[in-house]
Design an enzyme around this catalytic site. Structure first.
Site: not given
Ligand SMILES: NS(=O)(=O)c1ccc2oc(=S)[nH]c2c1
Ligand SMILES: [Zn+2]
Length: 265
Positions: A98, A121, A108, A96
């Site tokens: 940001h 990420h 981030e 995903h």
């Molecule tokens: N932004 S991250 O720290 O990569 C991240 C990754 C995996 C996740 O699963 C949940 S639930 N929240 C999350 C945040």
């Molecule tokens: Zn993330």
């Protein structure tokens, strides 16, 4: 309480109400990666290159969950991660992004206070642990390295042909809660730099609720280039309240007693 997000009413400064660890945690993420001075990243010559085995995904869902856009392959995917600071093999779960609403913000992690326009990420979970056998179990396991997330900065430059299949799909998941099955194959390996040798690594957390402190973070020094048009495509994705998701990044958290290691001088 309204579900968490990034607005004034439900953003990072309010997350402690449902997730006390936001304020009490001593290994929260993201952090500002400082490269000079007292608390700077320390070169560790034992840190090896990160090894990824990412066969092209053939079946995946691309979704807008209201706070990011996420590429989720089917459970059968065989993509794996090892090497670097890791002692175990990790299974790929999802990736995903940001991003911000202009090129001076969005990532981030920061490097000496500098933000990049976006951060990718790649989320993995330890598939060799006797304590859990799925991503969700890993998140709830309290294991300090249940997850490993690879972070790549995005910077504006040439169009990224390898990421084009993703950025071209953003208009199809404009509405929060919408998802599409990813058409055809996606080669994630082609998105990444050739060599995964230069990175920062430290013990941290999820950067969104539940903010679980179970992540071995590996943030790569070399940014990935995307075009302005590709950045604009992220900024057109909606948050479910009729507004675009802009600024789905958590501000940096205190390092406390942690040290950051660097695999490069
Ligand atoms: N932004 S991250 O720290 O990569 C991240 C990754 C995996 C996740 O699963 C949940 S639930 N929240 C999350 C945040
Ligand atoms: Zn993330």
């Amino acid at each position: 309480m309204a579900p968490w997000g990034y607005s004034k009413e439900n953003g990072p400064a309010t997350w402690h109400k449902d997730c006390p660890i936001a304020n009490t945690g001593v290994r929260q993420s993201p952090i500002d990666l400082i490269t000079t001075g007292q608390t700077c990243a320390k070169y560790d010559s034992n840190l090896k290159p990160v090894i990824v085995s990412y066969p092209a995904f053939s079946e995946a869902t691309f979704l807008n969950n209201g706070h990011s856009v996420q590429f989720q392959p089917s459970a059968g995917n065989l993509s794996e991660l090892s090497g670097g600071p890791l002692t175990k093999k990790y299974k790929f779960e999802q990736f995903h992004f940001h991003w911000g609403n202009n090129d001076s913000e969005g990532s981030e992690h920061r490097v000496n206070g500098k933000m990049y326009p976006a951060e990718l990420h790649l989320v993995h979970w330890n598939s060799e642990s006797p304590n859990f056998s799925s991503f969700q179990e890993a998140v709830g396991s309290n294991d300090p390295h249940a997850l490993c997330v690879l972070g790549f900065f995005l910077k504006v430059g040439a169009e990224n042909a390898s990421l084009k299949p993703i950025t071209d799909l953003l208009s199809k998941v404009k509405n929060a809660g919408s998802s599409v099955s990813f058409p055809g194959k996606f080669d994630l390996k082609a998105v990444l730099p050739e060599t995964l040798t230069d990175y920062y690594t430290y013990d941290g957390s999820l950067t969104t609720p539940p903010l679980a402190e179970c992540v071995k973070w590996i943030v790569f020094k070399e940014p990935i280039e995307v075009s302005t048009a590709q950045m604009e495509a992220f900024r057109a994705v909606d948050d479910g309240h009729g507004k675009p998701i802009t600024g789905n990044y958590r501000p940096p958290c205190p390092l406390h007693t942690r040290t950051v290691a660097a695999s490069f001088k």
